[in-house]
Design a protein around this motif. Sequence first.
Motif, PDB file in Angstrom:
ATOM      1  N   ARG A   1       0.824  -1.210   0.000  1.00  0.00           N
ATOM      2  CA  ARG A   1       0.000   0.000   0.000  1.00  0.00           C
ATOM      3  C   ARG A   1       0.860   1.262   0.000  1.00  0.00           C
ATOM      4  NH1 ARG A   1      -4.513   1.913   4.548  1.00  0.00           N
ATOM      5  NH2 ARG A   1      -4.520   4.099   3.927  1.00  0.00           N
ATOM      6  N   LEU A   2       1.964   1.251   0.762  1.00  0.00           N
ATOM      7  CA  LEU A   2       2.791   2.448   0.925  1.00  0.00           C
ATOM      8  C   LEU A   2       4.010   2.475   0.002  1.00  0.00           C
ATOM      9  CD1 LEU A   2       2.701   2.734   4.823  1.00  0.00           C
ATOM     10  CD2 LEU A   2       1.251   3.896   3.147  1.00  0.00           C
ATOM     11  N   CYS A   3       4.107   1.498  -0.915  1.00  0.00           N
ATOM     12  CA  CYS A   3       5.259   1.414  -1.826  1.00  0.00           C
ATOM     13  C   CYS A   3       6.565   1.458  -1.033  1.00  0.00           C
ATOM     14  CB  CYS A   3       5.215   2.536  -2.869  1.00  0.00           C
ATOM     15  SG  CYS A   3       3.739   2.491  -3.914  1.00  0.00           S
ATOM     16  N   THR A   4       6.605   0.655   0.015  1.00  0.00           N
ATOM     17  CA  THR A   4       7.741   0.608   0.936  1.00  0.00           C
ATOM     18  C   THR A   4       8.131  -0.850   1.160  1.00  0.00           C
ATOM     19  OG1 THR A   4       6.966   2.608   2.025  1.00  0.00           O
ATOM     20  CG2 THR A   4       8.524   1.283   3.250  1.00  0.00           C
ATOM     21  N   ASN A   5       9.421  -1.124   1.302  1.00  0.00           N
ATOM     22  CA  ASN A   5       9.912  -2.477   1.484  1.00  0.00           C
ATOM     23  C   ASN A   5       9.324  -3.111   2.750  1.00  0.00           C
ATOM     24  OD1 ASN A   5      11.843  -4.531   2.622  1.00  0.00           O
ATOM     25  ND2 ASN A   5      12.803  -4.202   0.637  1.00  0.00           N
ATOM     26  N   PRO A   6       8.493  -4.169   2.607  1.00  0.00           N
ATOM     27  CA  PRO A   6       7.844  -4.759   3.771  1.00  0.00           C
ATOM     28  C   PRO A   6       8.812  -5.494   4.705  1.00  0.00           C
ATOM     29  CG  PRO A   6       7.345  -6.032   1.812  1.00  0.00           C
ATOM     30  CD  PRO A   6       8.085  -4.814   1.360  1.00  0.00           C
ATOM     31  N   LEU A   7       9.873  -6.082   4.162  1.00  0.00           N
ATOM     32  CA  LEU A   7      10.835  -6.778   5.020  1.00  0.00           C
ATOM     33  C   LEU A   7      11.498  -5.815   6.003  1.00  0.00           C
ATOM     34  CD1 LEU A   7      12.523  -9.195   2.469  1.00  0.00           C
ATOM     35  CD2 LEU A   7      10.956  -9.782   4.321  1.00  0.00           C
ATOM     36  N   MET A   8      11.829  -4.619   5.527  1.00  0.00           N
ATOM     37  CA  MET A   8      12.487  -3.655   6.407  1.00  0.00           C
ATOM     38  C   MET A   8      11.501  -3.003   7.379  1.00  0.00           C
ATOM     39  SD  MET A   8      15.562  -4.156   5.880  1.00  0.00           S
ATOM     40  CE  MET A   8      16.198  -2.898   6.982  1.00  0.00           C
ATOM     41  N   ILE A   9      10.226  -2.874   6.980  1.00  0.00           N
ATOM     42  CA  ILE A   9       9.219  -2.412   7.949  1.00  0.00           C
ATOM     43  C   ILE A   9       9.155  -3.426   9.086  1.00  0.00           C
ATOM     44  CG2 ILE A   9       6.767  -1.986   8.391  1.00  0.00           C
ATOM     45  CD1 ILE A   9       6.495  -1.075   5.482  1.00  0.00           C
ATOM     46  N   GLY A  10       9.088  -4.707   8.723  1.00  0.00           N
ATOM     47  CA  GLY A  10       9.024  -5.757   9.734  1.00  0.00           C
ATOM     48  C   GLY A  10      10.264  -5.806  10.605  1.00  0.00           C
ATOM     49  N   ARG A  11      11.428  -5.727   9.987  1.00  0.00           N
ATOM     50  CA  ARG A  11      12.673  -5.801  10.760  1.00  0.00           C
ATOM     51  C   ARG A  11      12.786  -4.636  11.732  1.00  0.00           C
ATOM     52  NH1 ARG A  11      18.905  -5.259   8.980  1.00  0.00           N
ATOM     53  NH2 ARG A  11      19.762  -5.864  10.981  1.00  0.00           N
ATOM     54  N   TYR A  12      12.541  -3.423  11.246  1.00  0.00           N
ATOM     55  CA  TYR A  12      12.690  -2.253  12.111  1.00  0.00           C
ATOM     56  C   TYR A  12      11.695  -2.302  13.277  1.00  0.00           C
ATOM     57  CZ  TYR A  12      13.375   2.440  13.789  1.00  0.00           C
ATOM     58  OH  TYR A  12      13.656   3.511  14.597  1.00  0.00           O
ATOM     59  N   ASN A  13      10.486  -2.792  13.006  1.00  0.00           N
ATOM     60  CA  ASN A  13       9.436  -2.816  14.025  1.00  0.00           C
ATOM     61  C   ASN A  13       9.356  -4.146  14.775  1.00  0.00           C
ATOM     62  OD1 ASN A  13       7.808  -0.168  13.768  1.00  0.00           O
ATOM     63  ND2 ASN A  13       8.235  -0.782  11.670  1.00  0.00           N
ATOM     64  N   HIS A  14      10.324  -5.040  14.530  1.00  0.00           N
ATOM     65  CA  HIS A  14      10.402  -6.343  15.208  1.00  0.00           C
ATOM     66  C   HIS A  14       9.148  -7.181  14.981  1.00  0.00           C
ATOM     67  CE1 HIS A  14      13.959  -4.656  16.953  1.00  0.00           C
ATOM     68  NE2 HIS A  14      13.259  -3.659  17.468  1.00  0.00           N
ATOM     69  N   VAL A  15       8.698  -7.197  13.730  1.00  0.00           N
ATOM     70  CA  VAL A  15       7.561  -8.019  13.315  1.00  0.00           C
ATOM     71  C   VAL A  15       8.109  -9.057  12.348  1.00  0.00           C
ATOM     72  CG1 VAL A  15       5.333  -8.056  12.137  1.00  0.00           C
ATOM     73  CG2 VAL A  15       5.962  -6.087  13.553  1.00  0.00           C
ATOM     74  N   GLY A  16       7.844 -10.329  12.580  1.00  0.00           N
ATOM     75  CA  GLY A  16       8.376 -11.383  11.727  1.00  0.00           C
ATOM     76  C   GLY A  16       7.832 -11.330  10.309  1.00  0.00           C
ATOM     77  N   SER A  17       8.563 -11.960   9.394  1.00  0.00           N
ATOM     78  CA  SER A  17       8.128 -11.988   7.991  1.00  0.00           C
ATOM     79  C   SER A  17       7.653 -13.367   7.561  1.00  0.00           C
ATOM     80  CB  SER A  17       9.266 -11.514   7.082  1.00  0.00           C
ATOM     81  OG  SER A  17      10.390 -12.346   7.248  1.00  0.00           O
ATOM     82  N   ASP A  18       7.749 -14.358   8.451  1.00  0.00           N
ATOM     83  CA  ASP A  18       7.257 -15.694   8.131  1.00  0.00           C
ATOM     84  C   ASP A  18       5.733 -15.722   8.237  1.00  0.00           C
ATOM     85  OD1 ASP A  18       9.796 -16.706   7.696  1.00  0.00           O
ATOM     86  OD2 ASP A  18      10.057 -17.288   9.802  1.00  0.00           O
ATOM     87  N   PRO A  19       5.083 -16.644   7.494  1.00  0.00           N
ATOM     88  CA  PRO A  19       3.620 -16.727   7.583  1.00  0.00           C
ATOM     89  C   PRO A  19       3.160 -16.848   9.036  1.00  0.00           C
ATOM     90  CG  PRO A  19       4.440 -18.127   5.827  1.00  0.00           C
ATOM     91  CD  PRO A  19       5.650 -17.613   6.567  1.00  0.00           C
ATOM     92  N   GLY A  20       2.153 -16.068   9.372  1.00  0.00           N
ATOM     93  CA  GLY A  20       1.614 -16.068  10.730  1.00  0.00           C
ATOM     94  C   GLY A  20       2.317 -15.091  11.659  1.00  0.00           C
ATOM     95  N   GLU A  21       3.519 -14.656  11.296  1.00  0.00           N
ATOM     96  CA  GLU A  21       4.259 -13.714  12.141  1.00  0.00           C
ATOM     97  C   GLU A  21       4.093 -12.263  11.690  1.00  0.00           C
ATOM     98  OE1 GLU A  21       8.347 -14.811  11.981  1.00  0.00           O
ATOM     99  OE2 GLU A  21       8.114 -16.488  13.360  1.00  0.00           O
ATOM    100  N   HIS A  22       3.596 -12.064  10.476  1.00  0.00           N
ATOM    101  CA  HIS A  22       3.563 -10.707   9.935  1.00  0.00           C
ATOM    102  C   HIS A  22       2.208 -10.021  10.062  1.00  0.00           C
ATOM    103  CE1 HIS A  22       2.631 -13.342   6.474  1.00  0.00           C
ATOM    104  NE2 HIS A  22       1.778 -12.395   6.178  1.00  0.00           N
TER     105      HIS A  22
END
Length: 184
Positions: free
Chosen positions: A141-162
């Motif tokens: 939605r925000l045209c922003t890298n989702p992996l780095m949003i997750g990493r910076y905010n300590h949210v996992g990127s695996d299914p169920g963690e994001h």
Amino acid sequence: MKRAATIAWATAGVAAVGIVALIASPRVSPATAAHSVRSSAASTAGPMPGGTSTPTPDPDRVIWLGDGISVKAGDLPNGCTTYSKIQIFDVGAHSYGRLVGDPDDRGPSAGATGTVNRDAGGDILSYTAAPGDDIWSIGDRLCTNPLMIGRYNHVGSDPGEHTLQPGETVVIRPDMNVEWTPGA
């Protein structure tokens, strides 16, 4: 003496060839250069209804985000004309984050129906999740890298963690004066 004269003549010859090459190089006018840049940034699509053609983005075109970071236009989420990512960097023994590039809110979509929070100047600062929101959809939605949003905010990127909890806020534009702690 003969060797010194040979070296002097050879140096003068190389210099003369260089000057001739410089003088004979092709000249490019500002109008030609601008046309060349536009031509490399887009290619012509097939005829549109009504017989007109419209330029479409070249998927191999590179979009520079800044600080040596770039992304190919063909790798952007559908509908994004820009891209951004959170960059985590170290200064001594401390880590900080910053946003490189500019996010673009393309409006609510499945998995990203929450609230985009902005500063007084209209820049996107953070995102507050609605039920069912996830990092991947928010990044799209925000045209922003989702992996780095997750990493910076300590949210996992695996299914169920994001998937985020309703009301949970994630930082999109980090404050470079606030230290980031890995795994906190």
